[in-house]
Scaffold this motif. Sequence first.
Motif, mmCIF file in Angstrom:
data_model
loop_
_atom_site.group_PDB
_atom_site.id
_atom_site.type_symbol
_atom_site.label_atom_id
_atom_site.label_comp_id
_atom_site.label_asym_id
_atom_site.label_seq_id
_atom_site.Cartn_x
_atom_site.Cartn_y
_atom_site.Cartn_z
ATOM 1 N N GLN A 22 36.195 -0.202 19.341
ATOM 2 C CA GLN A 22 35.274 0.962 19.909
ATOM 3 C C GLN A 22 34.395 2.407 20.705
ATOM 4 O O GLN A 22 34.237 3.114 21.441
ATOM 5 C CB GLN A 22 33.893 1.543 19.099
ATOM 6 C CG GLN A 22 34.432 1.496 17.203
ATOM 7 C CD GLN A 22 33.222 0.909 16.189
ATOM 8 O OE1 GLN A 22 32.545 0.471 16.714
ATOM 9 N NE2 GLN A 22 33.528 1.468 14.758
ATOM 10 N N ARG A 23 33.833 1.137 21.445
ATOM 11 C CA ARG A 23 34.314 1.158 23.167
ATOM 12 C C ARG A 23 34.935 0.793 24.220
ATOM 13 O O ARG A 23 34.791 0.942 25.635
ATOM 14 C CB ARG A 23 32.725 -0.078 23.305
ATOM 15 C CG ARG A 23 31.566 -0.086 22.634
ATOM 16 C CD ARG A 23 30.853 -1.198 22.836
ATOM 17 N NE ARG A 23 29.243 -1.530 22.030
ATOM 18 C CZ ARG A 23 28.047 -2.162 21.741
ATOM 19 N NH1 ARG A 23 28.588 -2.512 23.537
ATOM 20 N NH2 ARG A 23 27.149 -1.910 21.215
ATOM 21 N N THR A 58 36.691 -1.046 25.289
ATOM 22 C CA THR A 58 36.134 -2.502 26.030
ATOM 23 C C THR A 58 37.416 -3.284 25.790
ATOM 24 O O THR A 58 37.843 -3.567 25.253
ATOM 25 C CB THR A 58 35.183 -3.276 25.836
ATOM 26 O OG1 THR A 58 33.768 -2.623 26.174
ATOM 27 C CG2 THR A 58 35.035 -3.986 26.703
ATOM 28 N N GLN A 103 27.024 -7.994 24.558
ATOM 29 C CA GLN A 103 26.685 -6.966 23.856
ATOM 30 C C GLN A 103 27.634 -6.564 22.651
ATOM 31 O O GLN A 103 26.922 -6.067 21.779
ATOM 32 C CB GLN A 103 26.662 -5.784 24.839
ATOM 33 C CG GLN A 103 25.448 -5.270 26.158
ATOM 34 C CD GLN A 103 25.513 -4.369 27.398
ATOM 35 O OE1 GLN A 103 26.813 -4.141 26.938
ATOM 36 N NE2 GLN A 103 25.109 -3.963 28.049
ATOM 37 N N LEU A 104 28.593 -7.300 22.879
ATOM 38 C CA LEU A 104 29.993 -7.055 22.209
ATOM 39 C C LEU A 104 29.460 -8.078 21.434
ATOM 40 O O LEU A 104 29.781 -7.455 19.437
ATOM 41 C CB LEU A 104 31.335 -7.367 22.861
ATOM 42 C CG LEU A 104 31.885 -6.215 23.172
ATOM 43 C CD1 LEU A 104 33.447 -6.865 23.988
ATOM 44 C CD2 LEU A 104 32.146 -5.026 23.128
#
Length: 142
Positions: A70-71, A73, A114-115
């Motif tokens: 989603q990000r 990354t 963060q993940l």
Amino acid sequence: MSDTLYTGIATSTGDGRAGGQARTSDGLLDVTLAIPKEMGGPGGATNPEQLFAAGWASCFHSALKAVAAQRKTPVTDSAVIAEVQVHPTPEGGFTLSAALHAELSGIEQEAADQLVEAAHAICPYSNATRGNIPVTVDATVA
């Protein structure tokens, strides 16, 4: 509760964790259970805490991958280790605690942290246990 997406069904027979069997309705999981040596049992077979840890590690790993996608990354490699501990209660019963360790590569530590936090917010196991048992989560970047 909203619409059910899936129902996992398992049945315990025999003496439960003390030499019983656990089997899923589709037969894909069929295991003998044993009390671990650390808890005074014979060991030599799986136990409910290992099964819970395996399920949570797998689910959390999927949540981690979903959040990373989603990000946008890119994570080059990842693994999740779940530790589920059994503790005695003062009343003579038992309770659990857990630690989730994510190992990631290809990203910086701050992004990994963060993940992991975002995955912990959406993982069904994390949501089911939140506020019920102590849980820690962390990330290590290799």
